[in-house]
Design a protein around this motif. Structure first.
Motif, PDB file in Angstrom:
ATOM      1  N   LEU B  52       0.832  -1.208   0.000  1.00 27.95           N
ATOM      2  CA  LEU B  52       0.000   0.000   0.000  1.00 27.95           C
ATOM      3  C   LEU B  52       0.865   1.256   0.000  1.00 27.95           C
ATOM      4  O   LEU B  52       0.553   2.229  -0.697  1.00 27.95           O
ATOM      5  CB  LEU B  52      -0.939   0.017   1.217  1.00 27.95           C
ATOM      6  CG  LEU B  52      -2.016  -1.068   1.268  1.00 27.95           C
ATOM      7  CD1 LEU B  52      -2.971  -0.822   2.423  1.00 27.95           C
ATOM      8  CD2 LEU B  52      -2.793  -1.151  -0.033  1.00 27.95           C
ATOM      9  N   ARG B  53       1.956   1.235   0.744  1.00 30.21           N
ATOM     10  CA  ARG B  53       2.857   2.409   0.771  1.00 30.21           C
ATOM     11  C   ARG B  53       3.441   2.656  -0.622  1.00 30.21           C
ATOM     12  O   ARG B  53       3.608   3.798  -1.039  1.00 30.21           O
ATOM     13  CB  ARG B  53       3.985   2.215   1.794  1.00 30.21           C
ATOM     14  CG  ARG B  53       3.536   2.392   3.241  1.00 30.21           C
ATOM     15  CD  ARG B  53       4.713   2.318   4.205  1.00 30.21           C
ATOM     16  NE  ARG B  53       5.660   3.413   4.027  1.00 30.21           N
ATOM     17  CZ  ARG B  53       5.484   4.632   4.499  1.00 30.21           C
ATOM     18  NH1 ARG B  53       4.408   4.917   5.187  1.00 30.21           N
ATOM     19  NH2 ARG B  53       6.389   5.569   4.290  1.00 30.21           N
ATOM     20  N   ILE B  54       3.744   1.575  -1.328  1.00 30.34           N
ATOM     21  CA  ILE B  54       4.272   1.718  -2.689  1.00 30.34           C
ATOM     22  C   ILE B  54       3.181   2.298  -3.599  1.00 30.34           C
ATOM     23  O   ILE B  54       3.425   3.222  -4.376  1.00 30.34           O
ATOM     24  CB  ILE B  54       4.787   0.359  -3.209  1.00 30.34           C
ATOM     25  CG1 ILE B  54       6.082  -0.012  -2.464  1.00 30.34           C
ATOM     26  CG2 ILE B  54       5.023   0.404  -4.712  1.00 30.34           C
ATOM     27  CD1 ILE B  54       6.613  -1.397  -2.781  1.00 30.34           C
ATOM     28  N   ALA B  55       1.958   1.771  -3.454  1.00 29.70           N
ATOM     29  CA  ALA B  55       0.853   2.270  -4.281  1.00 29.70           C
ATOM     30  C   ALA B  55       0.597   3.748  -4.022  1.00 29.70           C
ATOM     31  O   ALA B  55       0.232   4.499  -4.924  1.00 29.70           O
ATOM     32  CB  ALA B  55      -0.410   1.463  -3.998  1.00 29.70           C
ATOM     33  N   LEU B  56       0.822   4.173  -2.776  1.00 32.15           N
ATOM     34  CA  LEU B  56       0.564   5.572  -2.407  1.00 32.15           C
ATOM     35  C   LEU B  56       1.719   6.501  -2.797  1.00 32.15           C
ATOM     36  O   LEU B  56       1.618   7.711  -2.658  1.00 32.15           O
ATOM     37  CB  LEU B  56       0.354   5.672  -0.887  1.00 32.15           C
ATOM     38  CG  LEU B  56      -0.958   5.103  -0.353  1.00 32.15           C
ATOM     39  CD1 LEU B  56      -0.887   4.908   1.156  1.00 32.15           C
ATOM     40  CD2 LEU B  56      -2.115   6.026  -0.714  1.00 32.15           C
ATOM     41  N   GLY B  57       2.806   5.908  -3.259  1.00 33.93           N
ATOM     42  CA  GLY B  57       3.956   6.728  -3.642  1.00 33.93           C
ATOM     43  C   GLY B  57       4.815   7.131  -2.457  1.00 33.93           C
ATOM     44  O   GLY B  57       5.674   8.010  -2.575  1.00 33.93           O
ATOM     45  N   LEU B  58       4.600   6.508  -1.299  1.00 28.37           N
ATOM     46  CA  LEU B  58       5.387   6.870  -0.114  1.00 28.37           C
ATOM     47  C   LEU B  58       6.704   6.098  -0.073  1.00 28.37           C
ATOM     48  O   LEU B  58       7.630   6.489   0.625  1.00 28.37           O
ATOM     49  CB  LEU B  58       4.597   6.564   1.166  1.00 28.37           C
ATOM     50  CG  LEU B  58       3.369   7.438   1.394  1.00 28.37           C
ATOM     51  CD1 LEU B  58       2.599   6.952   2.606  1.00 28.37           C
ATOM     52  CD2 LEU B  58       3.770   8.892   1.566  1.00 28.37           C
ATOM     53  N   ASP B  59       6.759   4.983  -0.780  1.00 24.06           N
ATOM     54  CA  ASP B  59       7.964   4.158  -0.793  1.00 24.06           C
ATOM     55  C   ASP B  59       8.394   4.001  -2.252  1.00 24.06           C
ATOM     56  O   ASP B  59       7.688   3.397  -3.054  1.00 24.06           O
ATOM     57  CB  ASP B  59       7.639   2.786  -0.172  1.00 24.06           C
ATOM     58  CG  ASP B  59       8.890   1.937   0.015  1.00 24.06           C
ATOM     59  OD1 ASP B  59       9.915   2.250  -0.633  1.00 24.06           O
ATOM     60  OD2 ASP B  59       8.842   0.977   0.801  1.00 24.06           O
ATOM     61  N   ARG B  60       9.522   4.607  -2.563  1.00 24.46           N
ATOM     62  CA  ARG B  60       9.992   4.536  -3.960  1.00 24.46           C
ATOM     63  C   ARG B  60      11.221   3.646  -4.083  1.00 24.46           C
ATOM     64  O   ARG B  60      11.769   3.502  -5.175  1.00 24.46           O
ATOM     65  CB  ARG B  60      10.316   5.943  -4.470  1.00 24.46           C
ATOM     66  CG  ARG B  60       9.073   6.825  -4.516  1.00 24.46           C
ATOM     67  CD  ARG B  60       9.414   8.243  -4.943  1.00 24.46           C
ATOM     68  NE  ARG B  60       8.291   9.133  -4.722  1.00 24.46           N
ATOM     69  CZ  ARG B  60       7.283   9.288  -5.566  1.00 24.46           C
ATOM     70  NH1 ARG B  60       7.254   8.606  -6.684  1.00 24.46           N
ATOM     71  NH2 ARG B  60       6.298  10.111  -5.292  1.00 24.46           N
ATOM     72  N   ALA B  61      11.656   3.078  -2.972  1.00 29.14           N
ATOM     73  CA  ALA B  61      12.865   2.253  -2.990  1.00 29.14           C
ATOM     74  C   ALA B  61      12.506   0.817  -3.332  1.00 29.14           C
ATOM     75  O   ALA B  61      12.543  -0.075  -2.487  1.00 29.14           O
ATOM     76  CB  ALA B  61      13.557   2.322  -1.629  1.00 29.14           C
ATOM     77  N   PHE B  62      12.103   0.589  -4.581  1.00 32.33           N
ATOM     78  CA  PHE B  62      11.778  -0.773  -5.016  1.00 32.33           C
ATOM     79  C   PHE B  62      12.075  -0.880  -6.502  1.00 32.33           C
ATOM     80  O   PHE B  62      12.205   0.127  -7.205  1.00 32.33           O
ATOM     81  CB  PHE B  62      10.305  -1.103  -4.726  1.00 32.33           C
ATOM     82  CG  PHE B  62       9.324  -0.332  -5.565  1.00 32.33           C
ATOM     83  CD1 PHE B  62       9.021   0.993  -5.280  1.00 32.33           C
ATOM     84  CD2 PHE B  62       8.710  -0.920  -6.658  1.00 32.33           C
ATOM     85  CE1 PHE B  62       8.131   1.708  -6.059  1.00 32.33           C
ATOM     86  CE2 PHE B  62       7.811  -0.212  -7.443  1.00 32.33           C
ATOM     87  CZ  PHE B  62       7.526   1.111  -7.143  1.00 32.33           C
ATOM     88  N   ASP B  63      12.176  -2.123  -6.969  1.00 34.44           N
ATOM     89  CA  ASP B  63      12.434  -2.363  -8.371  1.00 34.44           C
ATOM     90  C   ASP B  63      11.085  -2.554  -9.061  1.00 34.44           C
ATOM     91  O   ASP B  63      10.372  -3.521  -8.794  1.00 34.44           O
ATOM     92  CB  ASP B  63      13.311  -3.627  -8.505  1.00 34.44           C
ATOM     93  CG  ASP B  63      13.616  -3.945  -9.956  1.00 34.44           C
ATOM     94  OD1 ASP B  63      13.375  -3.066 -10.809  1.00 34.44           O
ATOM     95  OD2 ASP B  63      14.076  -5.058 -10.221  1.00 34.44           O
ATOM     96  N   GLY B  64      10.727  -1.623  -9.902  1.00 33.61           N
ATOM     97  CA  GLY B  64       9.429  -1.692 -10.561  1.00 33.61           C
ATOM     98  C   GLY B  64       8.879  -0.301 -10.779  1.00 33.61           C
ATOM     99  O   GLY B  64       9.641   0.670 -10.788  1.00 33.61           O
ATOM    100  N   GLY B  65       7.593  -0.205 -10.943  1.00 40.61           N
ATOM    101  CA  GLY B  65       7.006   1.112 -11.162  1.00 40.61           C
ATOM    102  C   GLY B  65       5.551   1.129 -10.740  1.00 40.61           C
ATOM    103  O   GLY B  65       4.904   0.089 -10.625  1.00 40.61           O
ATOM    104  N   VAL B  66       5.067   2.337 -10.476  1.00 44.04           N
ATOM    105  CA  VAL B  66       3.653   2.475 -10.118  1.00 44.04           C
ATOM    106  C   VAL B  66       3.093   3.655 -10.907  1.00 44.04           C
ATOM    107  O   VAL B  66       3.705   4.723 -10.963  1.00 44.04           O
ATOM    108  CB  VAL B  66       3.461   2.640  -8.589  1.00 44.04           C
ATOM    109  CG1 VAL B  66       4.293   3.744  -8.015  1.00 44.04           C
ATOM    110  CG2 VAL B  66       2.000   2.837  -8.239  1.00 44.04           C
TER     111      VAL B  66
END
Lengths: 274, 255
Positions: B52-66
């Motif tokens: 959910l944090r990734i979906a919300l744009g709060l966590d950008r430290a991941f391999d991929g995109g939203v």
């Protein structure tokens, strides 16, 4: 539609009774008044025992000098000048210190840059700052006020930096998701969190600032309470020293009690109202 | 899936940072459209909140995109995160963009059963009330995407059903995409159009079920059976509000 249950328990975690200030009761005020009377009595007895108005004048002798200085206009004039210097230096230190402290608390990089300056500023004797300001800028009010502000700013920075470091990251997330404007974020999210630290910096700042201002005046100004204290010292006039010193201290206490303390209570009101 | 996607999430891998960064999510790809209610199920610690944090744009430290379509995002975290120095109404007003006409705050509060709480501060509310105020705040921005992390925890059966109905109604009427992390499979079957299951170590998207219309009792039972067969841990979760028996959901619920 969600119905509201008839009775919901209050969540203990949402209360913060611990910060509620103890109320000043009538008994507390009476004790304070009594304590002050005892101090006056000790002073009066000490003066009688010393039997030397030059060394330790009695309270009524100091009062007489105070009234004479009040009538002549010397005391109000010098106190007003000192208060003006305190106000400018205090305001400058609070504004500059708050901005720098906020930035240092929010940015690790800025903190790394400013930290050595802070260490120097905190450890540099105030006397050195004052003397250098007079040498470099000249014996004028600008130097006096700047010296006080420079001496005081590092402690404001440190206090506000702690406040900015203690910001709730959960509220930062909220500000990002709801795209709060910079102004709204500062006013509604940052400042309320910073308010207790601003109030603490303000209270400790004022008491230190006015003491430094007296030193600055003693060393290089032709007026103000600090200058007058030096003059009375050279004349060995203890009654004059006490008249100036006590009346100025009383004014600063009144300023703190009527301006800073109510503001601090207001800043913390939401904590106590829960 | 009708219409263009509101959310297009592609996580090849997400690792927790630290001395030994462990992968927590791997190969999680999904798209979701306006008006969908998407329930995200998984064990505690499976990475639902991280997703959910990734979906919300709060966590950008991941391999991929939203990718998020235009529009506002509303969020209800596990903690209410109300600003304690503002009243409930002020908390709602805070998130509304300056210059935009203010939403009907009394109506929003009434929708979550807090009509009498507008001038109260969060410290004067119970946890359940504060969570409902956070729901009203999320709706105040008229969100295109509404993200909720375990919103039914600490709500009693009636309130949880009511909130479920509110979410489905919102999705139907305002075409809001509702993405809700939860753990109760029965409740998910009652409110969601799709059920995603995060499972494994690192967690991946182990299932993506379309939930049939509610009157298709046999279809719902089939999905339930498939879910419980593949993910036995879901049966072990605490029983939820059992929305199927709740009239509140029937009135505001799914088509």
């Amino acid at each position: 539609m969600i119905g509201m249950p008839a009775e919901l328990p209050l969540a203990p975690g949402l209360r913060d009774d611990a910060v509620a200030a103890p109320k000043r009761t009538v008994a507390g005020l009476r004790d304070r008044a009594l304590s002050l009377l005892v101090l006056l009595a000790v002073w009066w007895i000490g003066a009688r025992l010393a039997a030397s108005p030059q060394l330790l004048p009695s309270p009524e002798q100091v009062l007489a000098v105070f009234l004479r200085l009040l009538r002549s206009g010397d005391l109000p004039f010098n106190i007003a000048i000192t208060l003006a210097r305190v106000a400018v230096a205090f305001g400058l230190a609070m504004v500059v210190g708050s901005v720098l402290g906020y930035l240092a608390g929010r940015s690790a990089r800025f903190d790394a840059v400013i930290d050595p300056w802070l260490t120097v500023g905190l450890n540099l004797p105030v006397l050195v700052v004052i003397v250098l300001a007079y040498i470099w800028i000249g014996l004028n009010d600008l130097a006096a006020v700047l010296a006080v502000a420079i001496a005081k700013t590092p402690t404001v920075v440190v206090t506000i930096r702690e406040g900015a470091r203690a910001f709730d990251p959960q509220l930062d997330d909220l500000a990002i998701i709801y795209r709060l404007s910079r102004r709204r974020r500062l006013r509604r999210v940052a400042l309320p969190q910073l308010a207790p630290y601003l109030a603490a910096a303000g209270r400790s700042g004022l008491s230190i600032t006015w003491k430094i201002v007296l030193m600055v005046e003693l060393l290089g100004r032709p007026n103000g309470v600090g200058f007058e204290l030096n003059l009375q010292f050279q004349n060995f006039d203890v009654a004059g020293i006490l008249a100036y010193g006590l009346s100025f201290a009383a004014i600063m206490l009144v300023v703190e009690a009527t301006l800073l303390q109510p503001w601090e209570r207001r800043a913390n009101a939401w904590r106590c109202r829960a | 899936m009708p219409g263009a996607a509101v959310l297009d999430l592609r996580i090849r891998e997400k690792r927790f940072t630290g001395a030994r960064p462990l992968p927590v999510l791997r190969d999680v790809h999904f798209r979701a459209a306006p008006g969908e209610v998407v329930a995200l199920l998984g064990r505690s610690g499976a990475g639902k909140s991280t997703l959910l944090r990734i979906a919300l744009g709060l966590d950008r430290a991941f391999d991929g995109g939203v990718k998020l379509a235009h529009g506002r995002v509303g969020v209800v975290f596990q903690e209410p995160r109300l600003l304690p120095w503002l009243t409930v109404a002020e908390n709602l007003r805070l998130v509304v963009t300056e210059g935009v006409p203010e939403p009907d705050i009394p109506a929003l509060l009434a929708a979550v059963g807090l009509e009498d709480a507008a001038s109260r501060r969060p410290g004067e509310l119970s946890l359940g009330m504060a969570r409902r105020a956070a729901v009203a705040r999320a709706l105040a921005v008229d969100p295109a995407l509404l993200v909720l992390d375990e919103p039914f925890v600490s709500l009693d059966r009636r309130l949880a059903s009511g909130l479920g109905a509110l979410l489905t109604l919102r999705a139907r009427r305002q075409r809001t995409l509702v993405l809700v992390a939860m753990h109760d499979v029965e409740h998910a079957l009652a409110i969601a159009d799709r059920i995603l299951v995060l499972h494994g170590a690192p967690a991946g998207l182990a299932a993506d079920f379309a939930v049939p219309a509610r009157d298709d009792v046999a279809g719902v039972a089939r999905v339930r059976g498939a879910l419980l067969h593949r993910f036995a841990f879901l049966a072990a979760e605490e029983p939820g509000p059992g929305a199927a028996a709740d009239p509140a959901l029937a009135s505001g619920g799914r088509a």
